[in-house]
Write a protein that holds these residues in place. Structure first.
Motif, PDB file in Angstrom:
ATOM      1  N   LEU B 263       1.862  -0.344   5.813  1.00  0.00           N
ATOM      2  CA  LEU B 263       1.497  -0.107   4.404  1.00  0.00           C
ATOM      3  C   LEU B 263       2.194  -1.152   3.524  1.00  0.00           C
ATOM      4  O   LEU B 263       3.336  -1.530   3.775  1.00  0.00           O
ATOM      5  CB  LEU B 263       1.926   1.299   3.952  1.00  0.00           C
ATOM      6  CG  LEU B 263       1.173   2.489   4.525  1.00  0.00           C
ATOM      7  CD1 LEU B 263       1.653   3.776   3.841  1.00  0.00           C
ATOM      8  CD2 LEU B 263      -0.334   2.338   4.333  1.00  0.00           C
ATOM      9  N   ARG B 264       1.470  -1.582   2.497  1.00  0.00           N
ATOM     10  CA  ARG B 264       2.067  -2.544   1.550  1.00  0.00           C
ATOM     11  C   ARG B 264       2.584  -1.779   0.335  1.00  0.00           C
ATOM     12  O   ARG B 264       1.834  -1.090  -0.347  1.00  0.00           O
ATOM     13  CB  ARG B 264       1.021  -3.562   1.082  1.00  0.00           C
ATOM     14  CG  ARG B 264       0.507  -4.449   2.182  1.00  0.00           C
ATOM     15  CD  ARG B 264      -0.368  -5.543   1.602  1.00  0.00           C
ATOM     16  NE  ARG B 264       0.446  -6.704   1.254  1.00  0.00           N
ATOM     17  CZ  ARG B 264      -0.054  -7.784   0.655  1.00  0.00           C
ATOM     18  NH1 ARG B 264      -1.322  -7.817   0.283  1.00  0.00           N
ATOM     19  NH2 ARG B 264       0.718  -8.826   0.408  1.00  0.00           N
ATOM     20  N   ILE B 265       3.870  -1.912   0.109  1.00  0.00           N
ATOM     21  CA  ILE B 265       4.509  -1.209  -1.002  1.00  0.00           C
ATOM     22  C   ILE B 265       4.912  -2.238  -2.058  1.00  0.00           C
ATOM     23  O   ILE B 265       5.666  -3.175  -1.771  1.00  0.00           O
ATOM     24  CB  ILE B 265       5.768  -0.436  -0.522  1.00  0.00           C
ATOM     25  CG1 ILE B 265       5.432   0.484   0.668  1.00  0.00           C
ATOM     26  CG2 ILE B 265       6.391   0.347  -1.680  1.00  0.00           C
ATOM     27  CD1 ILE B 265       4.477   1.607   0.384  1.00  0.00           C
ATOM     28  N   GLY B 266       4.431  -2.049  -3.265  1.00  0.00           N
ATOM     29  CA  GLY B 266       4.717  -2.983  -4.351  1.00  0.00           C
ATOM     30  C   GLY B 266       6.010  -2.634  -5.065  1.00  0.00           C
ATOM     31  O   GLY B 266       6.329  -1.460  -5.283  1.00  0.00           O
ATOM     32  N   ILE B 267       6.756  -3.672  -5.420  1.00  0.00           N
ATOM     33  CA  ILE B 267       7.966  -3.514  -6.243  1.00  0.00           C
ATOM     34  C   ILE B 267       7.672  -4.248  -7.548  1.00  0.00           C
ATOM     35  O   ILE B 267       7.665  -5.480  -7.587  1.00  0.00           O
ATOM     36  CB  ILE B 267       9.200  -4.144  -5.554  1.00  0.00           C
ATOM     37  CG1 ILE B 267       9.402  -3.566  -4.145  1.00  0.00           C
ATOM     38  CG2 ILE B 267      10.447  -3.987  -6.415  1.00  0.00           C
ATOM     39  CD1 ILE B 267       9.930  -2.146  -4.111  1.00  0.00           C
ATOM     40  N   PRO B 268       7.430  -3.507  -8.631  1.00  0.00           N
ATOM     41  CA  PRO B 268       7.033  -4.180  -9.883  1.00  0.00           C
ATOM     42  C   PRO B 268       8.230  -4.791 -10.605  1.00  0.00           C
ATOM     43  O   PRO B 268       9.178  -4.104 -10.953  1.00  0.00           O
ATOM     44  CB  PRO B 268       6.399  -3.053 -10.702  1.00  0.00           C
ATOM     45  CG  PRO B 268       6.975  -1.792 -10.154  1.00  0.00           C
ATOM     46  CD  PRO B 268       7.411  -2.042  -8.748  1.00  0.00           C
ATOM     47  N   LYS B 269       8.166  -6.085 -10.827  1.00  0.00           N
ATOM     48  CA  LYS B 269       9.329  -6.771 -11.416  1.00  0.00           C
ATOM     49  C   LYS B 269       9.594  -6.320 -12.851  1.00  0.00           C
ATOM     50  O   LYS B 269      10.728  -6.345 -13.307  1.00  0.00           O
ATOM     51  CB  LYS B 269       9.158  -8.289 -11.318  1.00  0.00           C
ATOM     52  CG  LYS B 269       7.948  -8.839 -12.046  1.00  0.00           C
ATOM     53  CD  LYS B 269       7.891 -10.362 -11.915  1.00  0.00           C
ATOM     54  CE  LYS B 269       6.712 -10.908 -12.687  1.00  0.00           C
ATOM     55  NZ  LYS B 269       6.403 -12.288 -12.390  1.00  0.00           N
ATOM     56  N   GLU B 270       8.545  -5.860 -13.546  1.00  0.00           N
ATOM     57  CA  GLU B 270       8.752  -5.441 -14.949  1.00  0.00           C
ATOM     58  C   GLU B 270       9.556  -4.143 -15.075  1.00  0.00           C
ATOM     59  O   GLU B 270       9.969  -3.771 -16.172  1.00  0.00           O
ATOM     60  CB  GLU B 270       7.410  -5.261 -15.659  1.00  0.00           C
ATOM     61  CG  GLU B 270       6.656  -6.548 -15.915  1.00  0.00           C
ATOM     62  CD  GLU B 270       5.899  -7.060 -14.704  1.00  0.00           C
ATOM     63  OE1 GLU B 270       5.872  -6.335 -13.680  1.00  0.00           O
ATOM     64  OE2 GLU B 270       5.352  -8.178 -14.763  1.00  0.00           O
ATOM     65  N   TYR B 271       9.752  -3.435 -13.970  1.00  0.00           N
ATOM     66  CA  TYR B 271      10.533  -2.199 -14.036  1.00  0.00           C
ATOM     67  C   TYR B 271      12.036  -2.473 -13.932  1.00  0.00           C
ATOM     68  O   TYR B 271      12.848  -1.573 -14.030  1.00  0.00           O
ATOM     69  CB  TYR B 271      10.100  -1.222 -12.931  1.00  0.00           C
ATOM     70  CG  TYR B 271       8.814  -0.478 -13.261  1.00  0.00           C
ATOM     71  CD1 TYR B 271       7.634  -1.169 -13.516  1.00  0.00           C
ATOM     72  CD2 TYR B 271       8.777   0.914 -13.339  1.00  0.00           C
ATOM     73  CE1 TYR B 271       6.461  -0.507 -13.820  1.00  0.00           C
ATOM     74  CE2 TYR B 271       7.599   1.587 -13.640  1.00  0.00           C
ATOM     75  CZ  TYR B 271       6.458   0.875 -13.878  1.00  0.00           C
ATOM     76  OH  TYR B 271       5.298   1.541 -14.182  1.00  0.00           O
ATOM     77  N   ARG B 272      12.376  -3.754 -13.668  1.00  0.00           N
ATOM     78  CA  ARG B 272      13.791  -4.129 -13.602  1.00  0.00           C
ATOM     79  C   ARG B 272      14.262  -4.375 -15.032  1.00  0.00           C
ATOM     80  O   ARG B 272      14.209  -5.485 -15.533  1.00  0.00           O
ATOM     81  CB  ARG B 272      13.939  -5.380 -12.748  1.00  0.00           C
ATOM     82  CG  ARG B 272      15.226  -5.473 -11.984  1.00  0.00           C
ATOM     83  CD  ARG B 272      15.164  -6.595 -10.960  1.00  0.00           C
ATOM     84  NE  ARG B 272      14.231  -6.306  -9.876  1.00  0.00           N
ATOM     85  CZ  ARG B 272      14.511  -5.538  -8.826  1.00  0.00           C
ATOM     86  NH1 ARG B 272      15.696  -4.981  -8.706  1.00  0.00           N
ATOM     87  NH2 ARG B 272      13.613  -5.322  -7.882  1.00  0.00           N
ATOM     88  N   ALA B 397      -5.849  -4.052  -5.954  1.00  0.00           N
ATOM     89  CA  ALA B 397      -6.870  -4.947  -5.397  1.00  0.00           C
ATOM     90  C   ALA B 397      -6.252  -6.002  -4.476  1.00  0.00           C
ATOM     91  O   ALA B 397      -6.928  -6.570  -3.622  1.00  0.00           O
ATOM     92  CB  ALA B 397      -7.637  -5.624  -6.536  1.00  0.00           C
ATOM     93  N   GLN B 398      -4.947  -6.248  -4.659  1.00  0.00           N
ATOM     94  CA  GLN B 398      -4.257  -7.195  -3.771  1.00  0.00           C
ATOM     95  C   GLN B 398      -3.790  -6.527  -2.481  1.00  0.00           C
ATOM     96  O   GLN B 398      -2.960  -7.072  -1.753  1.00  0.00           O
ATOM     97  CB  GLN B 398      -3.034  -7.779  -4.478  1.00  0.00           C
ATOM     98  CG  GLN B 398      -3.366  -8.725  -5.615  1.00  0.00           C
ATOM     99  CD  GLN B 398      -2.174  -8.900  -6.554  1.00  0.00           C
ATOM    100  OE1 GLN B 398      -1.030  -8.769  -6.146  1.00  0.00           O
ATOM    101  NE2 GLN B 398      -2.455  -9.184  -7.825  1.00  0.00           N
ATOM    102  N   GLY B 399      -4.269  -5.314  -2.229  1.00  0.00           N
ATOM    103  CA  GLY B 399      -3.934  -4.653  -0.970  1.00  0.00           C
ATOM    104  C   GLY B 399      -2.687  -3.803  -1.005  1.00  0.00           C
ATOM    105  O   GLY B 399      -2.210  -3.350   0.032  1.00  0.00           O
ATOM    106  N   VAL B 400      -2.140  -3.568  -2.207  1.00  0.00           N
ATOM    107  CA  VAL B 400      -0.955  -2.709  -2.304  1.00  0.00           C
ATOM    108  C   VAL B 400      -1.393  -1.243  -2.185  1.00  0.00           C
ATOM    109  O   VAL B 400      -2.351  -0.815  -2.832  1.00  0.00           O
ATOM    110  CB  VAL B 400      -0.225  -2.972  -3.640  1.00  0.00           C
ATOM    111  CG1 VAL B 400       0.827  -1.915  -3.907  1.00  0.00           C
ATOM    112  CG2 VAL B 400       0.397  -4.358  -3.633  1.00  0.00           C
TER     113      VAL B 400
END
Lengths: 95, 491
Positions: B263-272, B397-400
């Motif tokens: 599974l692809r798990i996204g880490i959103p940089k804007e949440y930092r 859409a990028q597969g996350v």
């Protein structure tokens, strides 16, 4: 944008909430704090963007235009503060 | 016999099925625990008579082998859900002793599946708040305390009573509602699991409305599996809510324990965020490491409009609230204050019946919808909302498959600590959760660690629309790695 005391009174009246003179300065401060916070939205380029009307892409379902409920007047007025014979009593509206 | 209030919902279900104990015994254990925990102010109405009657009915069915998915399981219900013949107040004075003549769809489904109602749980007035301090019944108290301190902490909000009751063992699970974070933030503050499903997954019929385009019901429970069991019963299509989705409800429990490999798990940089506490940062990294160890692929993603979600929310939600709360006029139900004419009666009723936070939000909503301001505020906010949703769509859409973020910017704070003059400070609690409501997505909060003072902290997983199953699978990996969190009993 910020609101003045007269605007606070006007909003309160539109919202049908009685406010006392003492409450106005405090409410004005709080409303202006919130309005200052939401002001950042003006930075966003929304040119050509459609406003959201439905978060889930689906057609609004429509029910048949038919009576499917009723004859429950007792239930309708069961929680009313001033019911009388299946009516809601209110202060006199028409002189 | 073991303390029946420390069982998980799944364990209680198994114990009832193999006749280790009865629903009445299980229910009595919870009623006794509730009586000893009144200092936590979680229940605003205990319903022991209904609970015992429902438990006896469940026991009869179990004896006959008719076992519903929640047969005999005692639950608490947020006081925002209409319960037939049982006072429902939204924790507002304006609803007075309102006693519905109907039952909400979500609770109807829980009782259909055999659950037992223990009572109605505290929440912020009309679900407007992040600390349960705006309730007309006073704040609910978090069963967690800072190490070496007896200061009372908030359980978060708005579903604070639900979170505190589940954490303290005063029910096996509870219902909540989430408009901007009202399930996930209190779940994180109380060290339990809470999921807000996709908008449209649960019927809103019979739930006191706050902001109709954002409100969703969801469960609280002590484990990921328990929350999956509850959501299956709560979800489903309802013709009485035109926004409820006509789509099969999967067996969510089957997703618990499913591999997350690949599974692809996204880490959103804007949440930092700037100035984010180090322990939150550490927790987030730890969560990512656990998922990586379980075979998931971690990728950095960008959700560029994140910072505009909270300000847009504070236009959209109050606007919808000002419209929804127009019904409280002292005519059809609830309290009435007298006035010389009908407008005065309305104004006096609403001045006396609404608390300060509700008045603020109704007034903001009235202002942003008023002539001359609608385009500048409301229409612009709805456009920004479209952009926020598009950020997530681009990311998926990028597969996350799911996105990992902290659930809250801090652990629970003390009662009264954020009662300062600026309401915005309280609003910042929902900074990580509110985007999910704006985009209509599912989000789960899972306890993942503790802060330096021993208080629980949670991580949030955000999923694709109607893919709650992935959240349960990934959430369980975090749960397995982090372990369970239970507060020491002091009450």
């Amino acid at each position: 944008m910020s609101v003045d005391a007269a605007t606070v009174r006007r909003i309160a009246h539109l919202a049908r909430i009685a406010v006392t003179d003492d409450e106005v300065p405090h409410l004005q401060g709080e409303l202006n704090a919130i309005l200052a916070f939401v002001e950042q939205l003006s930075e966003v380029d929304v040119e050509g963007v459609e406003p959201m009307t439905s978060v889930t892409p689906m057609d609004m379902k429509k029910r048949a235009d038919a009576v499917n409920d009723g004859e429950i007047a007792d239930q309708i007025v069961a929680n009313a503060p001033a019911p009388e014979n299946h009516f809601f009593l209110v202060p006199k509206v028409v002189e | 016999m073991t303390d029946l209030t420390t069982l998980t919902l799944a364990q209680a279900r198994d114990g009832l099925a193999d006749k280790s104990f009865t629903s009445l015994e299980l229910t009595e254990a919870h009623l006794a625990a509730m009586a000893q925990a009144r200092a936590l102010n979680t229940y605003v109405l205990e319903t022991p008579d209904e609970a015992r009657a429902m438990a006896r009915a469940a026991d009869e069915k179990i004896a006959k082998g008719e076992v519903g998915p929640l047969a005999g399981i005692p639950l608490g219900v947020k006081d925002l859900f209409a319960t037939r013949g049982v006072r429902t107040t939204a924790c507002s004075k304006i609803l007075d002793d309102f006693t519905p003549t109907y039952e909400s769809t979500v609770t109807t489904q829980l009782w259909r599946d055999g659950a037992v109602m223990l009572g109605k749980l505290n929440n912020d007035e009309f679900a407007m708040g992040s600390s349960n301090e705006t309730s007309c019944f006073g704040p609910a108290v978090n069963p967690w305390r800072r190490e070496g301190s007896d200061a009372k902490l908030v359980p978060g909000g708005s579903s604070g009573g639900s979170a505190a009751a589940v954490a303290a063992g005063l029910c096996l699970g509870a219902t909540g509602t989430d408009t901007g974070g009202s399930i996930r933030q209190p779940a994180a503050f109380a060290g339990i699991v809470g999921i807000k499903p996709t908008y449209g997954r649960c019927s809103r019929w019979g739930i006191v409305a706050f902001a109709s385009s954002l409100d969703q019901a969801g469960p609280f429970a002590r484990t990921v599996r328990d929350s999956a069991i509850l959501l299956r019963s709560m979800a489903g299509h309802d013709p009485k809510d035109t926004t409820s989705v006509d789509r099969d409800v999967p067996d969510y429990e089957a997703a618990v324990g499913r591999s997350v490999k690949g599974l692809r798990i996204g880490i959103p940089k804007e949440y930092r965020l700037d100035g984010m506490p180090q322990e939150i940062e550490k927790l987030w990294t730890q969560g990512a490491d656990w998922l990586k160890a379980a075979g998931a692929e971690l990728v950095e993603v960008s959700l560029p409009h994140t910072r505009y979600a909270l300000p847009a929310y504070y236009i959209v939600a109050p606007a919808e609230a000002s419209s929804n709360l127009a019904r409280y006029d002292g005519v059809r139900y609830g309290a009435r204050a007298p006035g010389g004419n009908i407008v005065e009666m309305y104004e006096n009723t609403r001045a006396a019946g609404f608390g300060a936070e509700v008045k603020r939000r109704v007034m903001i909503g009235t202002y942003v919808l008023s002539a001359g301001y609608y385009d500048a505020y409301y229409l612009r906010a709805q456009k920004v909302r479209t952009l926020i949703k598009k950020d997530f769509e681009d990311c998926f859409a990028q597969g996350v498959h799911a996105i990992l973020t902290p659930a809250t910017p801090s652990a629970a704070f003390a009662i009264g600590e954020k009662a300062g003059a600026d309401p915005v400070e309280m609003y910042l609690n929902d900074i990580f959760t509110v985007t999910v409501n704006m985009a209509g997505l599912p989000g789960i909060a899972v306890p993942a660690g503790s802060d330096a003072q021993g208080l629980p902290l949670g991580l949030q997983l955000i999923g694709r629309p109607f893919d709650e199953e992935t959240l349960f699978s990934v959430g369980e990996v975090i749960e397995q790695a982090a372990g369970r969190f239970a507060p020491p009993r002091w009450w």
